[in-house]
Structures are given as C-alpha cells and as structure tokens.
Design a protein around this motif. Structure first.
Motif, mmCIF file in Angstrom:
data_model
loop_
_atom_site.group_PDB
_atom_site.id
_atom_site.type_symbol
_atom_site.label_atom_id
_atom_site.label_comp_id
_atom_site.label_asym_id
_atom_site.label_seq_id
_atom_site.Cartn_x
_atom_site.Cartn_y
_atom_site.Cartn_z
ATOM 1 N N LEU A 1 -3.861 4.570 11.618
ATOM 2 C CA LEU A 1 -4.741 3.533 11.076
ATOM 3 C C LEU A 1 -3.919 2.296 10.749
ATOM 4 O O LEU A 1 -2.731 2.386 10.436
ATOM 5 C CB LEU A 1 -5.425 4.020 9.787
ATOM 6 C CG LEU A 1 -6.157 5.355 9.836
ATOM 7 C CD1 LEU A 1 -5.270 6.482 9.331
ATOM 8 C CD2 LEU A 1 -7.429 5.296 9.004
ATOM 9 N N TYR B 1 -4.174 -1.031 8.093
ATOM 10 C CA TYR B 1 -4.820 -1.628 6.942
ATOM 11 C C TYR B 1 -4.224 -3.000 6.717
ATOM 12 O O TYR B 1 -3.060 -3.261 7.024
ATOM 13 C CB TYR B 1 -4.597 -0.775 5.680
ATOM 14 C CG TYR B 1 -5.486 0.444 5.563
ATOM 15 C CD1 TYR B 1 -5.191 1.602 6.271
ATOM 16 C CD2 TYR B 1 -6.599 0.442 4.746
ATOM 17 C CE1 TYR B 1 -5.994 2.724 6.160
ATOM 18 C CE2 TYR B 1 -7.412 1.561 4.623
ATOM 19 C CZ TYR B 1 -7.095 2.692 5.336
ATOM 20 O OH TYR B 1 -7.899 3.798 5.218
ATOM 21 N N LYS C 1 -3.752 -6.104 3.728
ATOM 22 C CA LYS C 1 -3.749 -6.263 2.271
ATOM 23 C C LYS C 1 -3.457 -7.705 1.875
ATOM 24 O O LYS C 1 -2.433 -8.273 2.265
ATOM 25 C CB LYS C 1 -2.697 -5.336 1.640
ATOM 26 C CG LYS C 1 -2.726 -5.354 0.121
ATOM 27 C CD LYS C 1 -1.628 -4.513 -0.460
ATOM 28 C CE LYS C 1 -1.650 -4.594 -1.994
ATOM 29 N NZ LYS C 1 -1.553 -5.974 -2.498
ATOM 30 N N GLU D 1 -5.150 -7.502 -4.288
ATOM 31 C CA GLU D 1 -6.270 -6.678 -3.848
ATOM 32 C C GLU D 1 -5.733 -5.383 -3.264
ATOM 33 O O GLU D 1 -4.567 -5.282 -2.887
ATOM 34 C CB GLU D 1 -7.097 -7.397 -2.776
ATOM 35 C CG GLU D 1 -7.798 -8.635 -3.254
ATOM 36 C CD GLU D 1 -8.630 -9.267 -2.152
ATOM 37 O OE1 GLU D 1 -9.095 -10.392 -2.368
ATOM 38 O OE2 GLU D 1 -8.816 -8.641 -1.094
ATOM 39 N N GLY D 2 -6.621 -4.388 -3.163
ATOM 40 C CA GLY D 2 -6.226 -3.172 -2.481
ATOM 41 C C GLY D 2 -6.286 -3.353 -0.977
ATOM 42 O O GLY D 2 -6.923 -4.278 -0.477
ATOM 43 N N PRO D 3 -5.613 -2.467 -0.225
ATOM 44 C CA PRO D 3 -5.685 -2.535 1.238
ATOM 45 C C PRO D 3 -7.115 -2.330 1.728
ATOM 46 O O PRO D 3 -7.903 -1.621 1.089
ATOM 47 C CB PRO D 3 -4.802 -1.359 1.686
ATOM 48 C CG PRO D 3 -3.910 -1.066 0.523
ATOM 49 C CD PRO D 3 -4.715 -1.389 -0.692
ATOM 50 N N PHE E 1 -9.341 -1.339 5.325
ATOM 51 C CA PHE E 1 -9.218 -0.737 6.654
ATOM 52 C C PHE E 1 -9.501 -1.773 7.741
ATOM 53 O O PHE E 1 -10.419 -2.587 7.647
ATOM 54 C CB PHE E 1 -10.208 0.423 6.781
ATOM 55 C CG PHE E 1 -10.335 0.966 8.180
ATOM 56 C CD1 PHE E 1 -11.461 0.703 8.930
ATOM 57 C CD2 PHE E 1 -9.321 1.721 8.717
ATOM 58 C CE1 PHE E 1 -11.591 1.195 10.207
ATOM 59 C CE2 PHE E 1 -9.429 2.226 9.994
ATOM 60 C CZ PHE E 1 -10.569 1.954 10.749
ATOM 61 N N PHE F 1 -0.294 -2.791 7.028
ATOM 62 C CA PHE F 1 0.317 -1.469 6.937
ATOM 63 C C PHE F 1 -0.201 -0.589 8.067
ATOM 64 O O PHE F 1 -1.397 -0.580 8.354
ATOM 65 C CB PHE F 1 -0.058 -0.778 5.619
ATOM 66 C CG PHE F 1 0.521 -1.407 4.395
ATOM 67 C CD1 PHE F 1 -0.213 -2.304 3.633
ATOM 68 C CD2 PHE F 1 1.811 -1.087 3.980
ATOM 69 C CE1 PHE F 1 0.314 -2.880 2.487
ATOM 70 C CE2 PHE F 1 2.347 -1.659 2.835
ATOM 71 C CZ PHE F 1 1.604 -2.560 2.098
ATOM 72 N N LEU G 1 -1.800 10.943 4.170
ATOM 73 C CA LEU G 1 -1.546 9.785 5.008
ATOM 74 C C LEU G 1 -0.136 9.325 4.717
ATOM 75 O O LEU G 1 0.234 9.157 3.561
ATOM 76 C CB LEU G 1 -2.501 8.649 4.660
ATOM 77 C CG LEU G 1 -3.750 8.418 5.501
ATOM 78 C CD1 LEU G 1 -4.457 7.166 5.022
ATOM 79 C CD2 LEU G 1 -3.427 8.319 6.978
ATOM 80 N N ILE G 2 0.656 9.121 5.759
ATOM 81 C CA ILE G 2 2.019 8.603 5.608
ATOM 82 C C ILE G 2 2.013 7.136 6.028
ATOM 83 O O ILE G 2 1.570 6.810 7.133
ATOM 84 C CB ILE G 2 3.017 9.402 6.461
ATOM 85 C CG1 ILE G 2 2.879 10.913 6.193
ATOM 86 C CG2 ILE G 2 4.429 8.925 6.185
ATOM 87 C CD1 ILE G 2 3.180 11.325 4.774
ATOM 88 N N TRP G 3 2.517 6.287 5.144
ATOM 89 C CA TRP G 3 2.399 4.849 5.341
ATOM 90 C C TRP G 3 3.743 4.220 5.687
ATOM 91 O O TRP G 3 4.793 4.654 5.208
ATOM 92 C CB TRP G 3 1.883 4.186 4.062
ATOM 93 C CG TRP G 3 0.487 4.575 3.700
ATOM 94 C CD1 TRP G 3 0.073 5.799 3.266
ATOM 95 C CD2 TRP G 3 -0.665 3.741 3.713
ATOM 96 N NE1 TRP G 3 -1.276 5.781 3.023
ATOM 97 C CE2 TRP G 3 -1.751 4.531 3.282
ATOM 98 C CE3 TRP G 3 -0.895 2.406 4.039
ATOM 99 C CZ2 TRP G 3 -3.053 4.031 3.186
ATOM 100 C CZ3 TRP G 3 -2.181 1.905 3.935
ATOM 101 C CH2 TRP G 3 -3.248 2.707 3.516
ATOM 102 N N GLY G 4 3.679 3.160 6.492
ATOM 103 C CA GLY G 4 4.840 2.314 6.690
ATOM 104 C C GLY G 4 4.997 1.357 5.522
ATOM 105 O O GLY G 4 4.144 1.272 4.642
ATOM 106 N N ALA G 5 6.112 0.619 5.537
ATOM 107 C CA ALA G 5 6.433 -0.285 4.418
ATOM 108 C C ALA G 5 5.670 -1.600 4.475
ATOM 109 O O ALA G 5 5.669 -2.350 3.504
ATOM 110 C CB ALA G 5 7.936 -0.551 4.378
#
Lengths: 112, 113
Positions: B34, B36, B38, B42-44, B46, B89, B101-105
C-alpha cells in the motif's frame, strides 16, 4: 462524518506517571491499530486488534498496553512512561486486513 | 533490519512532470503493498494498493508498479500537482498470515511551481 479521534493531541508528562491515550472510531470497524512514528523510522506498529477482546503485539509492544472492550474504542496505556517513548502516536482502524486504514490525526507525547 | 526501505528521504519535482517514488523490500513473503500520503499535523491517508498477483495498479493520476523479482515497487504520479507535496509511505503485509503492516520511513515529495 467518518473519523478516528485521538485524545489528547499533545501531552508533556514526566517519567513514571501512568497515562492513557484514547482512540475512538465511528465506522464500526473491526480492526484497530496503534503506531508510533519516529524520525527516519517511519511508522512502527505497537499493538493491533482484530475485534473485541482480540489483541496482538506488533513490532514494538514493550512498555505499552492496550484493551479492546468495545468495538469503537482502543486505548493505549503507558503504565510507567519513559523518555524513549517520546514520539508521535497514531491510531488507525479498518474494516479488515485488505481494507485501507483510516488514521487519527496523531498524539504527540513528550516524556521528560 | 528494515524490511521495507524508502531510500530517498526527499524528492523535488517540477509541477506538471512525473514524480516517481521508490520502495524496496526484503521479505519475499510480502504479498500486499500500500501507499499512504501524509500531510503535516494529519494522519496518513490511503492512496493506492497492489497485490502480488498484479504488476500494476492505476487510479487516476497514481500508478503503482510491482517488480516481484527485484522486490521493488514504485509510485508514479502524473502529472504532479502542488497538492501532491506530502510525505509518502509505502507499507507491506503478508495476507492471511498477519494483520501487521510493515512501513517504510517515508519520502518527502516537494512539487515546485
């Protein structure tokens, strides 16, 4: 309006003083999750919940607790906060694993 | 060890041109990805997703490409607009195995007028 609401938005507190960050969603979502965001590390999952009374650890659960007694609420509890828990925290919810997550606007915690 | 990497912390693109944001992953079990977006304070939100059975997914100005052999995905934004300036992200998941969910930086995209 469909939303995820976090409170407080900002908090400065001291080491060892228990605190709770509340999260509430009005979309009847089953799945909820807590993340922390730190510079250079992106979002890291703390805990998640697939439904009422069902929770599991994410990548960085140490020092945190959660509960899911009702579908709409998923509070994050720091029993004895420490300075390394200073971070930006996000709560999120979704209908299920394949569905996009809706995020709250974040809670900035500073632990002195 | 980060399983999802976004190696460019920032990217600057002229308005109207194409923006390409990249994401690499190390876990070959990931089968759902996915993106996202941001904005500050605010929050991320989709943007777009892709499962590993596809190599491309398109939604308006946004297209995500997946290269499984290279363990690489990219997000293309065409044409780039000022409102696209944000942090992007990528995130990855192993369906049916975990709700994690594993996220990038993240990559900060700046659209120049």
């Amino acid at each position: 309006e469909a939303q995820v609401t976090q409170n407080p938005r900002y908090l400065i507190t001291v080491t060892g003083k228990k605190l709770t960050v509340t999260c509430s969603q009005n979309m009847n979502h089953e799945y909820m999750s807590w993340y922390r965001q730190d510079p250079g590390l992106g979002l890291r999952q703390i805990y998640y919940s697939m439904n009422v009374e069902v929770t599991d650890k994410g990548d960085v659960p140490e020092g945190y607790k959660v509960s899911r007694k009702e579908k709409r609420n998923f509070p994050l509890i720091l029993e004895s906060p420490s300075p390394n828990q200073t971070s930006l925290y996000f709560c999120a919810s979704s209908l299920g694993q394949l569905q996009p997550q809706h995020f709250g606007d974040g809670t900035r915690l500073s632990i002195l | 060890d980060q399983q999802v990497k976004q190696n460019s912390p920032s990217l600057s693109v002229q308005e109207g041109r194409i923006s390409i944001l990249n994401c690499d992953y190390t876990n070959s079990m990931f089968d759902y990805f996915l993106w996202y977006k941001k904005y500050p304070a605010e929050g991320p939100t989709f943007l777009i997703s892709i499962s590993s059975i596809k190599d491309k997914n398109e939604d308006g100005r946004f297209t995500v490409f997946l290269n499984k052999s290279a363990k690489h995905l990219s997000l293309h934004i065409v044409p780039s607009q000022p409102g696209d300036s944000a942090v992007y992200f990528c995130a990855a998941s192993v369906l049916l195995l975990s709700y994690q969910l594993i996220w990038g930086a993240g990559t900060k995209l700046i659209i120049k007028p």
